[in-house]
Scaffold this active site. Sequence first.
Site, PDB file in Angstrom:
ATOM      1  N   LEU A  77       0.857  -1.176   0.000  1.00  0.00           N
ATOM      2  CA  LEU A  77       0.000   0.000   0.000  1.00  0.00           C
ATOM      3  C   LEU A  77       0.898   1.232   0.000  1.00  0.00           C
ATOM      4  CD1 LEU A  77      -2.699  -0.920   2.709  1.00  0.00           C
ATOM      5  CD2 LEU A  77      -2.999  -0.943   0.227  1.00  0.00           C
ATOM      6  N   ASP A  78       0.445   2.311  -0.645  1.00  0.00           N
ATOM      7  CA  ASP A  78       1.200   3.559  -0.603  1.00  0.00           C
ATOM      8  C   ASP A  78       1.416   3.983   0.848  1.00  0.00           C
ATOM      9  OD1 ASP A  78       1.111   3.615  -3.341  1.00  0.00           O
ATOM     10  OD2 ASP A  78      -0.520   5.072  -3.460  1.00  0.00           O
ATOM     11  N   LYS A  79       2.482   4.711   1.081  1.00  0.00           N
ATOM     12  CA  LYS A  79       2.810   5.191   2.425  1.00  0.00           C
ATOM     13  C   LYS A  79       1.636   5.927   3.058  1.00  0.00           C
ATOM     14  CE  LYS A  79       6.057   8.208   4.904  1.00  0.00           C
ATOM     15  NZ  LYS A  79       7.274   9.057   4.789  1.00  0.00           N
TER      16      LYS A  79
END
Length: 285
Positions: free
Chosen positions: A133-135
Site C-alpha cells: 500500500l502507498d505510504k
Amino acid sequence: MEYSITLPASQQPMTIRDLLEKEWLVPRKVRHFLRIRKNVLLNNELAMFHQEVHAGDTLTLRLEETDYTYQEIHLGNKKNIHPLFEDEHIILVNKPAGVKTHPNQPDETETLLNDLAAYLAEKNQRGYVVHRLDKETSGVILFAKNPLVLPILGRLLEQKAIYRRYQAVVWGKLNNDTTIHKKMGRDRHDRRKRVIDERKGKTAITHVEVHAVHQKTSEIYCVLDTGRTHQIRVHLASVGHPIVGDPLYQTKNGPRLLLHAYEMFLVHPFTKEQMHIVATPGLWE
C-alpha cells in the site's frame, strides 16, 4: 522449518508431485531437495512423490533454511502491529497512514515490514511482502509468514482471486457510479508520480461506487481490476475528483490522504476457507 497441512474437504485426489508443483507452486529446486532428502510425510509416514493425497490427509514438509533466500531487515517496533487475522501461514495487518510498507534501503527501520519482523521474531517466524500500500494509504494488507505460501498468494493476486475494496473521500460531487479505464505510465518529470498515458501506458481499470455526496466532497468505494502504482489516486484526479489530502495529485490542504483499504476477500491457500477481513475504523461508519 516444518509445515504440516491438513488437506481440506474440497481437495481433489492427486499425487504429491502434482500437489507440490501445480497447486502449491513449490519451486523445482525445493521439490528436488524434498524428494532426495525424504522430507515429505503423509499422515506422519515417509511418503513418495507418486503417492496420492485425499481430503483429510495431513502432509508434512521439512524445509531447510538454505532452500529459500531471505533478506534480513532491522527489527522495528512490534507494538505498531495490529493483526486482523493470523495463523501459521498468513497475517493480515491494519496498516496506519504515513508508514511505508517495506524498506527500500537496508538501513531503514521504520516501515511496516520492520515492525512486523519484530512482532514475528518472538514466534521465530518471518514476514514476506505479498503486495503493498502507498505510504499515505491506511488499511488491510496481507503478508506471508513463510516462503511456502508466498508464491501461492502471488498467483491468487495475478488471478484476481484476492478482492480488495477501498474507501476514499474525493473533492467535488461525484453523483454516479462509474468505471475509469485509462492507461497509466510514469511521469517523466517527477519520478514519484504517475500520469495518464493512453499511448504508451499500461492498462488500468478502477470501478467507483458512490456512497454519499456532500456539499464539497463525495465518499466513494473503489475496486481495482489492475494494481498500478497510485492507480486510484491518478484515475480520480484525472476525472476532476482528486482524493482529499493527496500530497501529489491535488493542491488543496487536507489532514492526510483519505484513502483506506477497507476490506479484503480471499480464499485461504491451504484451508480453502472463504475469508472476509475488514480494517476498522474506516473513513466513515
